[in-house]
Design a protein around this motif. Structure first.
Motif, PDB file in Angstrom:
ATOM      1  N   THR A 113      -4.662  -3.301   5.379  1.00 43.78           N
ATOM      2  CA  THR A 113      -5.453  -4.056   6.186  1.00 43.78           C
ATOM      3  C   THR A 113      -5.344  -3.862   7.482  1.00 43.78           C
ATOM      4  OG1 THR A 113      -3.618  -5.823   6.133  1.00 43.78           O
ATOM      5  CG2 THR A 113      -5.507  -6.199   4.644  1.00 43.78           C
ATOM      6  N   PRO A 173       0.730  -1.189   0.021  1.00 44.34           N
ATOM      7  CA  PRO A 173       0.016  -0.045   0.101  1.00 44.34           C
ATOM      8  C   PRO A 173       0.904   1.430  -0.269  1.00 44.34           C
ATOM      9  CG  PRO A 173      -0.241  -0.965   2.333  1.00 44.34           C
ATOM     10  CD  PRO A 173       0.810  -2.017   1.086  1.00 44.34           C
ATOM     11  N   THR A 231      -8.185   4.063  12.172  1.00 45.40           N
ATOM     12  CA  THR A 231      -7.343   5.343  11.430  1.00 45.40           C
ATOM     13  C   THR A 231      -7.189   6.282  12.562  1.00 45.40           C
ATOM     14  OG1 THR A 231      -9.408   6.515  10.539  1.00 45.40           O
ATOM     15  CG2 THR A 231      -7.839   4.794   9.061  1.00 45.40           C
ATOM     16  N   VAL A 273      -5.848   4.273   3.973  1.00 41.74           N
ATOM     17  CA  VAL A 273      -5.228   3.874   2.949  1.00 41.74           C
ATOM     18  C   VAL A 273      -5.954   2.898   2.077  1.00 41.74           C
ATOM     19  CG1 VAL A 273      -2.810   3.179   1.978  1.00 41.74           C
ATOM     20  CG2 VAL A 273      -3.072   4.738   3.960  1.00 41.74           C
ATOM     21  N   GLY A 274      -6.220   2.742   0.701  1.00 46.36           N
ATOM     22  CA  GLY A 274      -6.816   1.865  -0.062  1.00 46.36           C
ATOM     23  C   GLY A 274      -5.817   0.518  -0.019  1.00 46.36           C
ATOM     24  N   GLY A 275      -6.581  -0.557   0.419  1.00 45.78           N
ATOM     25  CA  GLY A 275      -5.842  -1.684   0.266  1.00 45.78           C
ATOM     26  C   GLY A 275      -5.184  -2.203   1.421  1.00 45.78           C
ATOM     27  N   ASN A 304      -0.505  -4.597   4.418  1.00 48.56           N
ATOM     28  CA  ASN A 304      -1.217  -5.728   3.809  1.00 48.56           C
ATOM     29  C   ASN A 304      -0.472  -7.106   3.613  1.00 48.56           C
ATOM     30  OD1 ASN A 304       0.002  -5.055   1.424  1.00 48.56           O
ATOM     31  ND2 ASN A 304      -1.647  -4.098   0.431  1.00 48.56           N
TER      32      ASN A 304
END
Length: 747
Positions: free
Chosen positions: A67, A41, A93, A63-65, A114
């Protein structure tokens, strides 16, 4: 060779295209496509750190992706992910980092995680945990001194220190002006200030690095002043150099305080004495802040004590000093204190030879300078009645109902004029008590500001401003029915706040307290072996004599830590019965002082007269080991009624039904007659009469005159005396109601 290689390549491609999944063969053109592989990520952005109490709250953008997230922190701003401490697998977050040290800076970075791995670090954020700010201090008081101001305030819970800010402008705020930091106590003296300059002060409370909002401001103007260290058992004095021509000297007795203290006396300018609103309403707006608009300002000063719990000294203070030649010798000056937004006269001083300033009549005790406050020395305007202040005032109860309304009251007789000269005919004023009868005893606080009377109707009555010569009756009364009723006598202690009152009870007298604050209550009782109608207490407050039909009871009196009384109020003295002199009983019912007097210079000595036996007797060794001297019988069967001892403690002056008698030897222990009976003729109301039945008498504080109440002729007669005998009557006032017992009080 070429063909074999080509075949091998074709075989590998075929296997790859067909694939093998769980024992099933699936072609590339049949069913779903394969999953996209995970990628590492991006680094988080918008990291913020917010400080709290031993903690820091962190927030950042998702953040996208990702975990989960890892938090890295350090106390160094140059830390890296590899050198920081990691807190891993945070799924949200936000994160609150706890258990931190307040006042220490912490630095943070965040990474996103991730299955493919961990991102690089976010932006760096920092925060310093702090304690919550304490509340603002309260009760700030500023007391001016010489080039300094002493500050006090109430302690703030949780505060570890305080900041002081001060300036000469009213817009003073936290961060402006001059700062005095990290003061650990709740008192502080700011030094190095400019006299006559107005200063503003505020205080904040600290808890670690957290600072409260400011207190309310306090102001003070430093003045030329002095500090006097006071120690129990040690006399102290100091002189305030008020101006080039005027100074004021203060003397504190060795017994003035019961604990170590510091007296601060600061000069005040006339401009500092803002006219109180109560007076401004009745005067021209431009009037000077004096007792009367045309009074002349001489000096002013403030008095304060540290610790501030000292609001009353054990004994009065002496005062002296000097003034400039512009004030003629013989000028009368008054000293007043500011109380309840009004000036109250305390005493009168006279300008003597070489411009020496001294108290008129009293040169050892300044009656009234007992409390912290603001004081004014001024020359009264011509024609104002304040010029009579504290000049030979005689107080006598009128239990003959001679008042205008036919009830009892207080007779106030002035012996001297404004310059201290004896009046040929004294003047008299009256303090009338409505529906008061059989008024018997009266007493004054040492400063003359508060007075007490008791009547036969079970009521203790009060008055004020006796030191001005114009007493004012109080609406406050105290019912003593529960303690015998029919009040007979009062003796007041030197502290002015406690008095002993007899009320015809057969087994007790009552202690009244709260006199100075105007809220008197019955505080406790003192057991007596029989009726004790007559009371006398020594000038130093160490001996109490209570006399009645069956004897004189001797009590030792001592200051104690004030305690709540068993009846009410506060008791600040113990009363211990030492002895009972049964053979010195009156043998009759009497009131007032019951023919007793204690030496003003030696509290171990007292003189007692007994009408039934016609005798006078000296008692020594008070209070611990009372010893009765030889009783002397008055000549020709004369009956003594009243007695006083001269201010020097040497002479006993006795009033009888045959005139005056004098005895020397009070100070040496052996009474000796001086001359014979003194019964001169004098003129009153146009008639020539002979000094007759002297039921009450007193001696002026200057030791020059004996003042007698001649009940046979309803007159007050002022007679000069020396150690050799009596002189010709010098002053006479007729038409006076003479009390039937020994209760004259001269102030």
């Amino acid at each position: 060779m070429f063909r074999k290689i080509a075949f091998a390549i074709v075989s590998i491609l075929a296997v790859t295209a067909i694939g093998c999944f769980g024992g099933h063969i699936q072609s590339a053109g049949y069913g779903t496509s394969a999953a996209t592989p995970a990628t590492i990520p991006y680094a988080p952005v918008s990291l913020t750190a917010t400080a709290g109490n031993a903690q820091v709250a962190l927030t950042w953008s998702a953040v996208g992706g990702a975990t989960s997230y890892n938090v890295y922190f350090s106390q160094s701003s140059k830390f890296t992910l590899s050198s920081g401490t990691a807190i891993k697998t945070i799924t949200g977050t936000t994160y609150t980092h706890t258990g931190l040290t307040n006042g220490t800076a912490y630095y943070y970075m965040i990474t996103a995680v991730n299955s493919a791995g961990e991102s690089s670090g976010s932006n760096m954020a920092t925060a310093t945990p702090v304690n919550p700010a304490p509340p603002a201090p309260t009760g700030l008081v500023a007391t001016p001194g010489n080039g300094q101001v002493s500050l006090t305030w109430a302690a703030v819970t949780g505060a570890t220190a305080y900041n002081i800010y001060y300036d000469t402008v009213s817009t003073l705020a936290v961060g402006t002006g001059t700062k005095v930091g990290l003061v650990t106590g709740t008192t502080y003296t700011v030094t190095g200030l400019t006299n006559a300059q107005l200063y503003y002060f505020i205080v904040t409370a600290l808890n670690g690095s957290a600072e409260s909002v400011a207190s309310s401001s306090a102001t003070a103007t430093p003045r030329n002043g002095i500090t006097i260290n006071l120690t129990p058992g040690t006399a102290a004095s100091g002189t305030l150099p008020y101006s080039d021509t005027t100074s004021v000297t203060f003397g504190f007795d060795a017994n003035a305080v019961s604990e170590k203290a510091v007296a601060t006396i600061s000069s005040l300018a006339e401009s500092d004495l803002t006219l109180p609103a109560a007076q401004r309403a009745t005067k021209d707006a431009a009037a000077k802040p004096m007792v009367n608009a045309n009074d002349t300002f001489i000096a002013a000063f403030s008095v304060s004590f540290e610790p501030i719990s000292i609001t009353l000294l054990n004994v009065p203070v002496t005062i002296g000093g000097s003034v400039g030649t512009s004030i003629p010798v013989g000028t009368t000056l008054n000293l007043a204190i500011l109380k309840n937004n009004a000036w109250v006269d305390i005493t009168t001083m006279v300008v003597g030879a070489n411009q020496v300033l001294k108290e008129n009549l009293r040169t050892t005790n300044l009656q009234g300078l007992l409390t912290p406050g603001t004081y004014l020395v001024y020359e009264p305007a011509k024609g104002t009645n304040t010029t009579i202040s504290n000049l030979g005032i005689v107080l006598m109860a009128d239990d003959g109902h001679g008042m205008a309304d036919g009830s009892g009251g207080l007779q106030v007789i002035h012996l001297y004029d404004a310059q201290g000269a004896l009046l040929t005919t004294p003047t008299i004023a009256y303090l009338d008590y409505s529906n008061a009868y059989d008024l018997d005893g009266q007493a004054l606080t040492p400063d003359g500001s508060q007075g007490i009377m008791v009547d036969g109707g079970n009521t203790v009555r009060f008055f004020s401003a006796a030191q001005t010569g114009v007493p004012v009756a109080s609406t406050t009364t105290l019912d003593i029915t529960a303690y015998g009723g029919d009040g007979d006598s009062i003796a007041i202690l030197p502290n002015g706040d406690e008095a002993i009152v007899s009320g015809d009870a057969s087994n007790e007298v009552v202690v009244v307290s709260g006199i100075l604050n105007g809220k008197p209550v019955a505080a406790t009782t003192i057991a007596t072996p029989g009726d004790r109608d007559g009371l006398v207490i020594s000038n130093d407050g160490s001996v109490l004599l209570a006399r009645g039909y069956s004897g004189i009871t001797v009590y030792a009196v001592a200051p104690i830590t004030p305690i709540s009384g068993s009846i009410g109020g506060t008791v600040s003295h113990s009363y211990t019965q030492i002895n009972n002199l049964a053979d010195l009983g009156t043998g009759y019912t009497e009131d007032g002082r019951d023919g007793m007097a204690i030496s003003s210079t030696d509290p171990t000595r007292a003189v007692v007269v007994t009408p039934d036996s016609g005798s006078i007797e000296l008692v020594t060794g008070l209070p611990s080991t009372p010893v009765e001297g030889t009783a002397l019988t008055l000549p020709n069967g004369a009956q003594p009624y009243s007695v006083s001892i001269s201010p020097d403690g040497k002479l006993a002056i006795v009033g009888s039904d045959a005139g005056l008698f004098m005895y020397s030897g009070v100070d040496t222990g052996t009474l000796t007659p001086v001359g014979s009976a003194y019964a001169p003729t004098y003129s009153v109301s146009g008639n020539t009469v002979t000094l007759g039945n002297i039921s009450t008498l007193g001696v002026t504080l200057d030791g020059k005159y004996v003042v007698v109440g001649d009940s046979a002729n309803d007159a007050v007669v002022v007679i000069p005396y020396t150690s050799a005998g009596f002189g010709t009557p010098a002053s006479v006032l007729g038409g006076v109601a003479i009390p039937n017992n020994d209760q004259m009080l001269i102030h």
